[in-house]
Design a protein around this motif. Structure first.
Motif, PDB file in Angstrom:
ATOM      1  N   ARG A 278     -11.605 -11.189   6.289  1.00  0.00           N
ATOM      2  CA  ARG A 278     -10.963  -9.638   6.293  1.00  0.00           C
ATOM      3  C   ARG A 278     -11.355  -8.813   5.184  1.00  0.00           C
ATOM      4  O   ARG A 278     -11.397  -8.925   4.161  1.00  0.00           O
TER       5      ARG A 278
ATOM      6  N   THR B  35     -10.017  -3.650   8.669  1.00  0.00           N
ATOM      7  CA  THR B  35      -8.659  -2.983   8.818  1.00  0.00           C
ATOM      8  C   THR B  35      -9.021  -1.625   7.711  1.00  0.00           C
ATOM      9  O   THR B  35      -9.299  -1.938   6.546  1.00  0.00           O
TER      10      THR B  35
ATOM     11  N   LEU C  91      -7.132   1.300   5.619  1.00  0.00           N
ATOM     12  CA  LEU C  91      -5.810   1.880   5.074  1.00  0.00           C
ATOM     13  C   LEU C  91      -5.924   3.123   4.686  1.00  0.00           C
ATOM     14  O   LEU C  91      -6.885   3.559   4.012  1.00  0.00           O
TER      15      LEU C  91
ATOM     16  N   LEU D 212     -12.078  -6.014  -0.398  1.00  0.00           N
ATOM     17  CA  LEU D 212     -11.431  -4.629  -0.486  1.00  0.00           C
ATOM     18  C   LEU D 212     -12.579  -3.718  -0.959  1.00  0.00           C
ATOM     19  O   LEU D 212     -12.995  -3.978  -2.028  1.00  0.00           O
TER      20      LEU D 212
ATOM     21  N   TYR E 248       0.855  -1.338   0.028  1.00  0.00           N
ATOM     22  CA  TYR E 248       0.024   0.021   0.342  1.00  0.00           C
ATOM     23  C   TYR E 248       0.958   1.278  -0.004  1.00  0.00           C
ATOM     24  O   TYR E 248       1.710   1.260   0.788  1.00  0.00           O
TER      25      TYR E 248
ATOM     26  N   LEU F  26     -10.762  -5.144   4.052  1.00  0.00           N
ATOM     27  CA  LEU F  26      -9.630  -3.788   3.888  1.00  0.00           C
ATOM     28  C   LEU F  26     -10.576  -2.617   3.449  1.00  0.00           C
ATOM     29  O   LEU F  26     -10.991  -2.530   2.304  1.00  0.00           O
TER      30      LEU F  26
END
Length: 473
Positions: A304, A370, A372, A270, A93, A306
């Motif tokens: 997960r 999470t 970012l 994502l 990232y 993101l």
């Protein structure tokens, strides 16, 4: 001697039916056409995507298996791709890829030191994805050199003639092209983006400094709208490998009024909402964009997620700084920078709304979230208390933008000690990154996330102090 064809720039369109659907972008002078892309299964001839006059942009769409490493060939070069998204992963990232002034004139070795570092990391252990978190270019100087936009945003004509606006459009298209071409021609960056599929989320400098936080008299003026249209066209072509009316399925608004997207892989989702296209001084996203994010929060998903937030979602009480700046005439020029933030007083209700959605996602069984983020030219780590496990935010910024003075990082360190709880019972805390004394680190940096089995970790790679110890997330 013929000018070289730039590319390939590898972009992920979507993951579906066990395949990575990809677009390879090439930029060629008029009269030249890039040769075919060859995969183990197909040969694809690039087709014209966009005409910029002095250069033509071509695209080849193809797919590779999503459950095993693969490769493709172009121009007698083999490009290995870590296309297996079914098991262990490494994701890079980066954000803030440039500077406001003189970026085109910087020494390539100095400018791209962290891109060289990422390329070296990829050679050691390949990345599956490269996430670009905003400000992929710095277009702030693109408005210079034309009478309609030379003094943007301070002074602009109220009612320019149509042919003058057409001339401005051509000027801006050439200036945006110049910036994207400059980046594509830089060695370490070009090497990496040809081998790692990219996903991008834009921010203000991809349009102009403070877009959406400037006065409506600027952004909704004929000059402002021309600037936005040119910037959006260039972002679609060079960041997403597409054009209006041809958006790949990952985009959540097929009409492209906003450029939010979602990509789903086994155990990984994502999500990148568009925090710029429909931003105003009082609005971060439109009702339609909020509806998409709310639907994503309600959706069942195991694994997960993101969330890419081009502006940090978890942060200190910047309203204190905002008040001081408004009261201090010399500092009022920075008002737009603070209004860009979720924590601005103008966006507090939207901030609370977004945090509630993050909490809703995090509370799903067998699901972790999470965030970012980039944008602030510093690195930091934050958490928000939730009912089960903390929600983590990892900030990596900038990849080529030089760091601000360490005194600024120190000031934010002390401000962050106050903490904040915009949602009752959900306190936000800013933490020290492993191995660092302050909560904010003033070094150029990139972020690397890893998945091994079901375990996720992250570490920052800093220009001066090197990689941090892994942080479990």
């Amino acid at each position: 001697m013929a000018k070289p064809i730039l590319g390939p720039l590898l972009i992920l369109d979507q993951i579906a039916n066990g395949r990575l659907h990809l677009a390879a972008i090439f930029v060629a002078p008029p009269g030249q056409t890039p040769g075919p892309v060859q995969t183990p299964d197909h040969t694809i001839k690039p087709s014209l995507l966009a005409d910029y006059g002095s250069h033509h942009v071509f695209r080849a769409r193809f797919h590779l298996p999503a459950d095993a490493p693969s490769l493709y060939h172009w121009n007698d070069t083999r490009y290995d791709v870590a296309s297996d998204v079914s098991g262990d992963l490494r994701i890079a990232y980066a954000s803030c890829n440039g500077e406001e002034h003189g970026d085109l004139d910087r020494d390539e070795t100095e400018r791209n030191a962290m891109w060289a570092r990422l390329a070296a990391r990829h050679r050691e252990a390949p990345f599956t994805l490269l996430l670009h978190g905003g400000d992929q270019i710095y277009a702030d100087e693109a408005t210079l050199g034309h009478p309609l936009s030379e003094d943007w945003p301070d002074h602009i004509p109220k009612d320019p003639l149509p042919h003058d606006l057409d001339d401005l459009r051509q000027h801006l298209r050439a200036r945006f092209l110049e910036r994207y071409l400059s980046q594509l021609a830089q060695t370490d960056y070009a090497w990496l983006i040809a081998r790692v599929p990219s996903l991008a989320q834009w921010d203000d400098h991809d349009i102009c400094d403070g877009w959406g936080s400037l006065r409506r008299s600027r952004t909704y003026s004929p000059v402002g709208q021309t600037l936005f249209e040119v910037a959006k066209e260039a972002a679609l072509v060079f960041q997403h490998g597409t054009v209006a009316g041809d958006l790949p399925p990952r985009f959540t608004d097929p009409e492209g009024y906003h450029l939010g997207w979602e990509v789903d892989a086994p155990g990984l989702r994502l999500i990148a909402p568009d925090l710029r296209s429909e931003r105003t001084r009082r609005q971060v996203m439109s009702d339609a964009a909020w509806a998409v994010l709310e639907g994503q929060a309600r959706a069942e998903f195991e694994g997960r997620t993101l969330i890419l937030s081009s502006v940090p979602l978890l942060g200190p009480r910047l309203s204190i700084l905002e008040t001081l700046m408004v009261l201090t005439p010399r500092m009022q020029k920075y008002e737009d920078d603070l209004r860009d933030q979720w924590q601005s007083r103008a966006h507090r209700a939207s901030w609370q709304r977004a945090l509630r959605l993050m909490d809703q996602m995090q509370s799903r069984p067998a699901h972790d979230v999470t965030i970012l983020s980039g944008e602030i030219h510093l690195a930091t780590h934050a958490t928000m208390a939730t009912s089960d496990t903390p929600l983590h935010q990892l900030v990596a910024s900038g990849i080529t933008h030089r760091a601000p003075p360490k005194a600024w990082a120190r000031a934010l360190h002390y401000l962050a000690a106050l903490g904040d709880a915009p949602l009752p019972g959900h306190r936000i805390r800013i933490h020290r990154i492993p191995g660092h004394r302050l909560r904010y680190v003033a070094e150029r940096n990139a972020l690397i996330l890893t998945r091994e089995g079901d375990t996720w970790q992250a570490f920052w790679d800093f220009e001066e102090s090197g990689p941090t110890a892994p942080l479990p997330i």
